[in-house]
Design a protein around this motif. Structure first.
Motif, PDB file in Angstrom:
ATOM      1  N   SER A 277       9.386 -71.673 119.306  1.00  0.00           N
ATOM      2  CA  SER A 277       8.947 -71.208 120.626  1.00  0.00           C
ATOM      3  C   SER A 277       7.761 -70.281 120.449  1.00  0.00           C
ATOM      4  O   SER A 277       7.740 -69.446 119.569  1.00  0.00           O
ATOM      5  CB  SER A 277      10.053 -70.425 121.331  1.00  0.00           C
ATOM      6  OG  SER A 277      11.285 -70.763 120.838  1.00  0.00           O
ATOM      7  N   GLU A 281       6.659 -68.543 125.796  1.00  0.00           N
ATOM      8  CA  GLU A 281       7.939 -69.159 126.173  1.00  0.00           C
ATOM      9  C   GLU A 281       9.067 -68.157 126.021  1.00  0.00           C
ATOM     10  O   GLU A 281       9.971 -68.099 126.843  1.00  0.00           O
ATOM     11  CB  GLU A 281       8.216 -70.378 125.290  1.00  0.00           C
ATOM     12  CG  GLU A 281       7.420 -71.588 125.720  1.00  0.00           C
ATOM     13  CD  GLU A 281       7.502 -72.703 124.705  1.00  0.00           C
ATOM     14  OE1 GLU A 281       8.011 -72.460 123.599  1.00  0.00           O
ATOM     15  OE2 GLU A 281       7.056 -73.796 125.014  1.00  0.00           O
ATOM     16  N   GLU A 284       9.055 -65.836 128.971  1.00  0.00           N
ATOM     17  CA  GLU A 284       9.538 -66.477 130.197  1.00  0.00           C
ATOM     18  C   GLU A 284      11.052 -66.546 130.216  1.00  0.00           C
ATOM     19  O   GLU A 284      11.693 -66.310 131.227  1.00  0.00           O
ATOM     20  CB  GLU A 284       8.947 -67.884 130.286  1.00  0.00           C
ATOM     21  CG  GLU A 284       8.730 -68.347 131.715  1.00  0.00           C
ATOM     22  CD  GLU A 284       8.298 -69.802 131.759  1.00  0.00           C
ATOM     23  OE1 GLU A 284       7.140 -70.061 131.380  1.00  0.00           O
ATOM     24  OE2 GLU A 284       9.108 -70.645 132.161  1.00  0.00           O
ATOM     25  N   SER A 285      11.609 -66.883 129.045  1.00  0.00           N
ATOM     26  CA  SER A 285      13.066 -67.034 129.020  1.00  0.00           C
ATOM     27  C   SER A 285      13.746 -65.695 129.193  1.00  0.00           C
ATOM     28  O   SER A 285      14.845 -65.587 129.700  1.00  0.00           O
ATOM     29  CB  SER A 285      13.523 -67.709 127.739  1.00  0.00           C
ATOM     30  OG  SER A 285      13.301 -66.856 126.655  1.00  0.00           O
ATOM     31  N   CYS A 288      13.783 -64.698 133.174  1.00  0.00           N
ATOM     32  CA  CYS A 288      14.788 -65.346 133.998  1.00  0.00           C
ATOM     33  C   CYS A 288      16.131 -65.115 133.356  1.00  0.00           C
ATOM     34  O   CYS A 288      17.111 -65.316 133.860  1.00  0.00           O
ATOM     35  CB  CYS A 288      14.525 -66.835 134.123  1.00  0.00           C
ATOM     36  SG  CYS A 288      12.861 -67.150 134.699  1.00  0.00           S
TER      37      CYS A 288
END
Lengths: 288, 364
Positions: A277, A281, A284-285, A288
């Motif tokens: 990753s 990324e 972003e993870s 959320c």
């Protein structure tokens, strides 16, 4: 029974269960269905099951205290500076024997011949090969958790003979594990006691795969692309991500499989296959 | 006695993005709807019977967008397809959602027009096959004609549109018997039809179809994905009896052997998404749900290196969304079930396990 009465006087020696004497409302017995005895186990009065089983009403803490107090005058004091660790160091071999007094036509009990020898494996002077061979020779006589070897000798009629036999077993096992036989070199991957990645088929398979990717793929991962063409297959094993993979595999096989070790394996495989990753990324993870 | 407990106002539990390729981290925990046609054509074989009953009861197929599926789809999007196929292995406790993750990924691959090589539950072959015959191709191997026949029909159904579009041709001659053979350049659909009409050769036809896919995926420009639910059955015990007290070894089943060839790194432009399931093993061998234990030594050596993907139980957010969905679909019908206290009790009863939640809600 009055509450302040001394239990050691009420039940001085081992005896069968007497419901009127024992002041506890115990129940004992198996009930198959609700019709039997209204579905509850039977009471203690006239209960054959309670009478059949052995009870320890003659060995309560109060009894033990009294008995210890009676024996105390025959004992000498424990040596002052003799701690547990010093005991283990000075007296590594532990011999356990039992003495019996039989009330019968003869005083002797045949069970008195049994000799138990306990010693810690770490006390013996063995290298890695010797330790592994000792564990294989001893099988169930070796306990992983406490690192203790236990020999129970009972095949000879006399205690002295059993003691000599146990000492012989220890000596023979020790010297056998120091030796290396010629057939030990036939050890295959299935016989290995720990996972050594260098000796596995998995290593060969991975190197072949990466070599194939390096030679035939149009777009190999960056770490393979940067390798010069002439280098042999073996040199792929020196690469950092392959070493990480080796660490992850070794950890996964040598210890109990856990979610953490599987995650580390996953990260190492992703790096090898070019799937790691990126920083964006990961951010972003987390959001959320 | 519960009297006028506060009702929990349902938050938004649906996402309007029906294309799995558009799903992102923001859709985590939300339900998306799959059209009935796709479910019937492609996904039905791979779904659990209880979930199929749920589809009937709710009159819609909704799948929750969760982390494992998103992770696999993002890897599928950015993987390097000039390399041998990457293997993804889904693992998790019973009822945590492995099959649903596979269904989500399968839907994504279908929408992206990948060739689907879908094996719904290979453990079925190991346990329940009664019809078998000695292999024509290789002595010592055993064919499962009916199993291979039903797989060919399933493959044809799933890939109907793609096969019509690609018009794949055989690359070499295949000889079935002295009188029956197939020349190179014949359509691949001929092989499938031959396997379905002549069950004697169905296992071999499966092998031919898989071989052609492997060879032509890179050259003909289509991606192929092999999706297997319970891949540990490929290396597990069987209950197929040859002679009394002797069970067939899974390595001798030609059907399984052909699918295992897809795991070799000799082809490109593909991916393998599989799950390991405790239920694919007999009860005595279900102590753990982790990959190494379920694959066994042989399976792990064959499948390695792979990317393990963990399917966890529901998170707090996900379980609340799920309960909202069940209330909306009238699966939770009682007044108590719709209160905060009822919700807490359901969460406790199910222990955050998705399947347990479905069962616990059934009586509310």
């Amino acid at each position: 029974m009055a509450v302040d009465q001394d239990w050691t006087n009420v039940w001085p020696a081992a005896a069968t269960f007497k419901p009127s004497v024992v002041p506890l409302p115990v129940r004992q017995g198996y009930i198959k269905n609700k019709s039997e005895n209204d579905g509850v186990p039977p009471v203690k009065h006239g209960n054959a099951e309670l009478m059949k089983i052995p009870n320890f009403f003659h060995l309560t803490p109060a009894h033990i205290k009294k008995q210890c107090a009676a024996i105390k005058k025959f004992c000498t004091k424990w040596p002052e500076n003799l701690s547990e660790e010093l005991c283990d160091k000075l007296f590594p071999v532990e011999i356990a024997t039992s003495n019996y007094l039989r009330s019968g036509s003869s005083l002797r009990d045949f069970k008195a011949r049994v000799v138990t020898l306990k010693v810690k494996l770490s006390v013996l002077d063995l290298d890695d090969h010797g330790r592994d061979k000792m564990k294989r020779l001893l099988k169930r006589r070796y306990d992983e958790k406490t690192d203790t070897i236990t020999f129970v000798a009972h095949r000879c009629p006399l205690r002295k003979q059993n003691y000599d036999y146990a000492m012989y077993l220890l000596t023979a096992a020790y010297f056998e594990s120091c030796k290396t036989e010629s057939w030990e070199s036939d050890k295959t991957e299935e016989d290995m006691e720990t996972y050594l990645w260098e000796k596995t088929r998995a290593r060969k398979k991975l190197l072949q795969l990466l070599d194939r990717i390096r030679k035939t793929s149009e777009d190999p991962p960056s770490y393979l692309r940067n390798m010069p063409e002439e280098l042999p297959e073996e040199s792929i094993a020196e690469l950092e991500c392959v070493q990480d993979y080796k660490k992850a595999m070794t950890e996964m096989h040598n210890s109990q499989e856990s979610l953490n070790s599987i995650e580390r394996y996953k990260e190492s495989v992703k790096r090898i296959l070019g799937l790691e990753s990126t920083e964006d990324e990961k951010k972003e993870s987390r959001v959320c | 006695m519960v009297e006028s407990q506060p009702k929990h106002t349902a938050g938004n539990f649906r996402t309007d993005k029906d294309n799995p390729a558009d799903h992102t981290e923001k859709d985590k925990g939300l339900f998306y709807t799959i059209p009935h046609k796709i479910v019937d054509d492609i996904l039905k074989e791979g779904l659990h019977s209880m979930y199929k009953q749920q589809i009937k009861a709710f009159t819609e197929t909704c799948v929750m967008v969760r982390e494992p599926a998103l992770e696999i789809m993002s890897c599928l999007k950015k993987a390097n397809y000039s390399l041998p196929p990457v293997k993804y292995l889904i693992y998790g406790e019973n009822g945590s959602g492995k099959t649903m993750t596979l269904a989500h990924v399968l839907h994504y691959c279908a929408v992206e027009k990948w060739m689907l090589v879908h094996v719904p539950w290979p453990a079925f072959w190991n346990l329940f096959t009664t019809e078998m015959s000695a292999s024509v191709w290789k002595p010592g191997r055993v064919d499962f004609p009916l199993a291979a026949d039903s797989w060919l029909k399933h493959f044809r159904q799933q890939n109907r549109a793609l096969l019509e579009q690609l018009q794949l041709k055989t690359s070499q001659k295949y000889v079935w018997t002295k009188r029956e053979s197939l020349q190179p350049g014949e359509p691949l659909t001929e092989v499938i039809e031959h396997g379905i009409s002549r069950n004697k050769f169905s296992s071999d036809c499966v092998g031919v179809v898989l071989k052609e896919i492997r060879q032509q995926a890179a050259t003909k420009g289509f991606k192929a994905v092999m999706v297997v639910d319970g891949i540990n059955a490929f290396w597990g015990p069987t209950r197929v009896r040859l002679i009394p007290k002797k069970y067939l070894h899974v390595g001798n089943i030609s059907l399984v052997h052909n699918f295992k060839k897809m795991l070799q790194p000799d082809w490109t432009n593909g991916a393998i998404v599989a799950s390991v399931d405790q239920m694919a093993h007999p009860p005595a061998q279900r102590k753990n749900y982790t990959p190494k234990y379920l694959l066994g030594k042989w399976g792990f050596e064959t499948f390695d290196p792979f990317v393990p993907v963990f399917v966890d139980k529901y998170s707090k957010k996900e379980i609340n969304r799920c309960i909202d969905y069940y209330i909306d679909r009238k699966w939770i019908q009682t007044e108590n079930g719709q209160t905060l206290e009822g919700r807490k009790e359901l969460i406790f009863l199910s222990n955050m396990n998705p399947f347990q939640l479905y069962q616990a809600c059934a009586s509310w």
